[in-house]
Design a protein around this motif. Structure first.
Motif, PDB file in Angstrom:
ATOM      1  N   PRO A 187     -32.484 -21.760 -21.532  1.00 44.76           N
ATOM      2  CA  PRO A 187     -33.700 -21.082 -21.996  1.00 44.76           C
ATOM      3  C   PRO A 187     -34.715 -22.074 -22.554  1.00 44.76           C
ATOM      4  O   PRO A 187     -34.361 -22.954 -23.343  1.00 44.76           O
ATOM      5  N   ARG A 188     -35.940 -21.937 -22.122  1.00 44.80           N
ATOM      6  CA  ARG A 188     -36.996 -22.851 -22.579  1.00 44.80           C
ATOM      7  C   ARG A 188     -37.241 -22.681 -24.069  1.00 44.80           C
ATOM      8  O   ARG A 188     -37.318 -21.556 -24.584  1.00 44.80           O
ATOM      9  N   GLY A 189     -37.326 -23.792 -24.753  1.00 40.27           N
ATOM     10  CA  GLY A 189     -37.540 -23.770 -26.201  1.00 40.27           C
ATOM     11  C   GLY A 189     -36.254 -23.675 -26.993  1.00 40.27           C
ATOM     12  O   GLY A 189     -36.254 -23.813 -28.212  1.00 40.27           O
ATOM     13  N   LEU A 195     -27.310 -26.078 -25.264  1.00 41.83           N
ATOM     14  CA  LEU A 195     -26.406 -27.193 -24.954  1.00 41.83           C
ATOM     15  C   LEU A 195     -25.316 -27.320 -26.017  1.00 41.83           C
ATOM     16  O   LEU A 195     -24.159 -27.595 -25.689  1.00 41.83           O
ATOM     17  N   ALA A 196     -25.679 -27.102 -27.277  1.00 43.54           N
ATOM     18  CA  ALA A 196     -24.691 -27.175 -28.356  1.00 43.54           C
ATOM     19  C   ALA A 196     -23.614 -26.102 -28.170  1.00 43.54           C
ATOM     20  O   ALA A 196     -22.427 -26.351 -28.424  1.00 43.54           O
ATOM     21  N   GLN A 197     -24.011 -24.916 -27.719  1.00 42.56           N
ATOM     22  CA  GLN A 197     -23.042 -23.839 -27.477  1.00 42.56           C
ATOM     23  C   GLN A 197     -22.103 -24.194 -26.325  1.00 42.56           C
ATOM     24  O   GLN A 197     -20.894 -23.930 -26.396  1.00 42.56           O
ATOM     25  N   VAL A 198     -22.656 -24.779 -25.266  1.00 42.51           N
ATOM     26  CA  VAL A 198     -21.839 -25.198 -24.120  1.00 42.51           C
ATOM     27  C   VAL A 198     -20.839 -26.268 -24.557  1.00 42.51           C
ATOM     28  O   VAL A 198     -19.648 -26.196 -24.240  1.00 42.51           O
ATOM     29  N   PHE A 199     -21.323 -27.248 -25.315  1.00 40.31           N
ATOM     30  CA  PHE A 199     -20.453 -28.337 -25.774  1.00 40.31           C
ATOM     31  C   PHE A 199     -19.399 -27.825 -26.741  1.00 40.31           C
ATOM     32  O   PHE A 199     -18.251 -28.272 -26.713  1.00 40.31           O
ATOM     33  N   GLN A 200     -19.779 -26.880 -27.607  1.00 40.25           N
ATOM     34  CA  GLN A 200     -18.805 -26.298 -28.533  1.00 40.25           C
ATOM     35  C   GLN A 200     -17.681 -25.625 -27.764  1.00 40.25           C
ATOM     36  O   GLN A 200     -16.496 -25.790 -28.085  1.00 40.25           O
ATOM     37  N   ALA A 201     -18.045 -24.858 -26.734  1.00 37.88           N
ATOM     38  CA  ALA A 201     -17.047 -24.144 -25.934  1.00 37.88           C
ATOM     39  C   ALA A 201     -16.072 -25.108 -25.269  1.00 37.88           C
ATOM     40  O   ALA A 201     -14.852 -24.911 -25.309  1.00 37.88           O
ATOM     41  N   LEU A 202     -16.606 -26.162 -24.674  1.00 42.98           N
ATOM     42  CA  LEU A 202     -15.755 -27.146 -23.999  1.00 42.98           C
ATOM     43  C   LEU A 202     -14.849 -27.860 -25.001  1.00 42.98           C
ATOM     44  O   LEU A 202     -13.658 -28.063 -24.753  1.00 42.98           O
ATOM     45  N   ARG A 203     -15.409 -28.227 -26.146  1.00 41.50           N
ATOM     46  CA  ARG A 203     -14.646 -28.950 -27.174  1.00 41.50           C
ATOM     47  C   ARG A 203     -13.503 -28.111 -27.717  1.00 41.50           C
ATOM     48  O   ARG A 203     -12.394 -28.602 -27.916  1.00 41.50           O
TER      49      ARG A 203
END
Length: 300
Positions: A187-189, A195-203
């Motif tokens: 999502p723009r803005g 990205l933090a949510q994606v990285f949190q999920a992977l971590r």
């Protein structure tokens, strides 16, 4: 140590432990050793501190003191190793969950969206499962589950499909590869948040963080002496919910179980009403404190 990780709510954690000079304490997330060093200041000659950390980088920060013992393990093995070190029962346990500043700042560890590096995210660098393995080998259904549950991402299903399609053209080995693959979905803005949510999920998946937390919480009740304190600081709602429920109910879902006399069978009582949060002053100095929630319980 100060460059490695600045401890959040340090004084609040120490006060919450209610340290007895001759007591035995456990810091299950040693990291840079900030909390442990402060605990040591409150211990007398008969006091004892055990510290857990599975990250080999943390071992460089160990404390040269006869009252201190470092345990190179994940805290999900709390009970086994406290027993092995002949330290049962203990008077207090401290857990500062999540990723240390050091892990975020080391580009090659792959924890941060700020750098390009290999998709790693392993807290235990001897572990076989990395974020690269998750992104390149997990099924679309499993990726959908991880992003939806652990990242709380609204377009998790589309994201999973996009990643599975992108990897047909070649493996997504680096952070830049993953960012490029999902570029059209961000999502723009709100790029950094997404990205933090994606990285949190992977971590969380790579390190099995929620499973480890459940194991730790259940064992903490067995390891603590009556009157002993459990002090846990979390940084996202998934962790905090588990901690809150376990303190309130002795379990992670459902209602409190009762014995045949109708008494609650939960092992802990909350000391603080709700979670304690950092002061505005601390948040200004250390942005990581913004999302921190501290919960305190005492063994019945």
């Amino acid at each position: 140590m100060s460059n490695y990780h600045v401890p959040v709510m340090l004084q609040e954690c120490i006060e919450a432990l209610n340290i007895k000079p001759n007591g035995t304490y456990v810091d299950v997330t040693f990291g840079g050793g900030g909390h442990s060093r402060e605990i040591m200041k409150h211990l007398g000659d008969g006091g004892r501190l055990l510290a857990f950390d599975q990250d080999e980088d943390a071992q460089r920060n160990t404390i040269d003191d006869g009252r201190f013992e470092f345990i190179d393990q994940n805290f999900r093995f709390l009970k086994n190793f406290v027993r092995l070190h002949d330290a049962m029962p203990v008077d207090g346990i401290l857990a500062d969950l999540g990723v240390s500043s050091h892990q975020f700042d080391e580009a090659d560890r792959g924890f941060s969206i700020r750098f390009d590096a290999e998709l790693d995210m392993r807290m235990n660098q001897a572990s076989d499962l990395s974020a690269k393995e998750v992104v390149n080998t997990y099924s679309e259904a499993d990726l959908h589950r991880i992003f939806g549950v652990y990242g709380e991402i609204k377009n998790a299903k589309t994201l999973a499909k996009t990643i599975v399609t992108a990897r047909l053209n070649g493996p997504l080995n680096a952070i830049a590869d993953l960012k490029n693959a999902m570029n059209g979905l961000i999502p723009r803005g709100k790029e950094n948040k997404y990205l933090a949510q994606v990285f949190q999920a992977l971590r969380i998946e790579v390190n099995q963080e929620l499973e480890a937390l459940k194991d730790f919480l259940e064992q903490s009740a067995d390891v603590l002496a009556p009157g002993g304190r459990l002090v846990v600081m979390s940084y996202h709602s998934l962790e905090d919910r588990l901690v809150k429920n376990f303190i309130a109910k002795g379990k992670f879902s459902g209602e409190v179980e009762k014995d045949i006399y109708g008494n609650d069978s939960r092992p802990l009582d909350a000391v603080s009403r709700g979670a304690i949060t950092a002061t505005e002053e601390e948040i200004k100095e250390n942005n990581r404190a913004r999302s921190a929630k501290l919960r305190i319980a005492v063994k019945r």
